[in-house]
Motif scaffolding. Structure first.
Motif, PDB file in Angstrom:
ATOM      1  N   VAL A 271       1.208 -63.836 -13.294  1.00 38.10           N
ATOM      2  CA  VAL A 271       1.911 -62.789 -11.987  1.00 38.10           C
ATOM      3  C   VAL A 271       3.294 -62.800 -12.426  1.00 38.10           C
ATOM      4  O   VAL A 271       3.762 -61.248 -11.913  1.00 38.10           O
ATOM      5  N   THR A 272       4.239 -63.962 -12.472  1.00 30.92           N
ATOM      6  CA  THR A 272       5.564 -63.881 -12.411  1.00 30.92           C
ATOM      7  C   THR A 272       6.277 -62.957 -13.906  1.00 30.92           C
ATOM      8  O   THR A 272       7.095 -62.369 -13.815  1.00 30.92           O
ATOM      9  N   SER A 273       5.561 -63.339 -14.632  1.00 28.89           N
ATOM     10  CA  SER A 273       5.571 -62.607 -15.607  1.00 28.89           C
ATOM     11  C   SER A 273       4.961 -60.969 -16.810  1.00 28.89           C
ATOM     12  O   SER A 273       5.632 -60.133 -17.720  1.00 28.89           O
ATOM     13  N   ARG A 274       4.460 -60.686 -15.749  1.00 28.35           N
ATOM     14  CA  ARG A 274       3.365 -59.047 -15.142  1.00 28.35           C
ATOM     15  C   ARG A 274       2.725 -59.274 -16.417  1.00 28.35           C
ATOM     16  O   ARG A 274       3.254 -58.272 -17.011  1.00 28.35           O
ATOM     17  N   ASP A 275       2.026 -60.198 -16.917  1.00 23.96           N
ATOM     18  CA  ASP A 275       1.208 -60.826 -17.853  1.00 23.96           C
ATOM     19  C   ASP A 275      -0.061 -59.717 -17.238  1.00 23.96           C
ATOM     20  O   ASP A 275      -0.963 -60.624 -17.262  1.00 23.96           O
ATOM     21  N   ALA A 276      -0.218 -58.905 -17.577  1.00 22.11           N
ATOM     22  CA  ALA A 276      -1.662 -57.858 -16.420  1.00 22.11           C
ATOM     23  C   ALA A 276      -2.750 -58.543 -17.522  1.00 22.11           C
ATOM     24  O   ALA A 276      -4.561 -58.290 -16.918  1.00 22.11           O
ATOM     25  N   PRO A 277      -3.221 -58.172 -18.928  1.00 22.61           N
ATOM     26  CA  PRO A 277      -4.027 -58.810 -19.679  1.00 22.61           C
ATOM     27  C   PRO A 277      -4.607 -60.283 -19.137  1.00 22.61           C
ATOM     28  O   PRO A 277      -5.537 -60.353 -19.788  1.00 22.61           O
ATOM     29  N   LEU A 278      -3.547 -61.022 -19.523  1.00 26.35           N
ATOM     30  CA  LEU A 278      -3.794 -62.246 -18.931  1.00 26.35           C
ATOM     31  C   LEU A 278      -3.981 -62.496 -17.573  1.00 26.35           C
ATOM     32  O   LEU A 278      -5.349 -63.728 -18.053  1.00 26.35           O
ATOM     33  N   LEU A 279      -3.684 -62.002 -16.722  1.00 27.10           N
ATOM     34  CA  LEU A 279      -3.692 -62.109 -15.542  1.00 27.10           C
ATOM     35  C   LEU A 279      -5.624 -61.530 -15.393  1.00 27.10           C
ATOM     36  O   LEU A 279      -6.211 -62.255 -14.762  1.00 27.10           O
ATOM     37  N   THR A 280      -6.561 -60.185 -16.063  1.00 24.69           N
ATOM     38  CA  THR A 280      -7.439 -60.009 -16.415  1.00 24.69           C
ATOM     39  C   THR A 280      -8.017 -60.861 -16.940  1.00 24.69           C
ATOM     40  O   THR A 280      -9.564 -61.466 -15.571  1.00 24.69           O
TER      41      THR A 280
END
Length: 232
Positions: free
Chosen positions: A190-199
């Motif tokens: 979330v902090t790094s705005r990494d959408a694929p990793l968060l998904t």
């Protein structure tokens, strides 16, 4: 791949500790209903249910890691050159696991205790319990093998429904204790705005919840064959 085993370890230890502590407290309350000890433990479990995991984690961290340096502040191992599969490494991991597990299981144990107390008190006057007493069986045997076993079936459903709460609480606890699991990884995504990793984190957490719920249903049917028996 690196974070998932640590999350499974934390959630598994928290779930096991919650069940053991909650059932133990419920047995003490159900054996002496409406006593002073029952009311005291009931008030304690009510406070436990209301307390958020993040606040409990900060309180435990300030007390048992900073004021009283009995446990590590965070992380998973102090000796990074030691293999976690060795005895020394496993003890090191277990020492780091104590405070994160307590932070989650205090709330879980309070919920289990309140539900299990009601189930035990409802099962205690049953006819098969009176029949067991008529055969001269000891109270300890009756409570352990007759009342407790028949009162455990609602607990299994509760465990299946509580798994999302365990996963959600682990996110804050892993962040506070720097536990390298899926919760810490999700907050970093979330902090790094990494959408694929968060998904991917949310997807794997959902799979764990589904797998845990299915396991709870299977164990429920094993303890009570009437659940899995089709009519007709």
């Amino acid at each position: 791949g690196e974070a998932l085993p640590y999350s499974i370890l934390l959630m598994g230890a928290s779930l096991l500790a919650s069940v053991v502590m909650g059932v133990g407290v419920a047995l003490i309350q159900a054996r002496r209903p409406r006593s002073r000890l029952d009311r005291l433990l009931g008030a304690a479990t009510l406070i436990g249910v209301a307390a958020p995991e993040a606040w409990i984690a900060l309180a435990l961290l300030a007390t048992f890691a900073l004021a009283l340096p009995w446990f590590p502040v965070g992380g998973v191992m102090a000796e990074y050159g030691t293999s976690p599969w060795s005895l020394r490494g496993a003890l090191d991991v277990a020492r780091h696991l104590v405070l994160p597990t307590l932070s989650i299981c205090i709330v879980g144990a309070a919920v289990v205790a309140r539900y299990q107390r009601a189930a035990l008190i409802a099962t205690a006057p049953a006819e098969f319990v009176r029949a067991a007493r008529a055969r001269g069986l000891s109270e300890r045997f009756i409570w352990r093998h007759h009342i407790l076993r028949n009162a455990l079936t609602p607990l299994l459903t509760l465990i299946g429904l509580s798994l999302p709460a365990f996963a959600g609480g682990a996110v804050f606890v892993e962040r506070i204790f720097a536990w390298p699991g899926m919760g810490l990884l999700a907050t970093q995504a979330v902090t790094s705005r990494d959408a694929p990793l968060l998904t991917a984190c949310v997807f794997l957490s959902s799979l764990l919840v589904v797998a845990g719920s299915i396991t709870a249903d299977v164990v429920h049917a094993w303890l009570d064959p009437r659940v899995g028996r089709a009519d007709g």
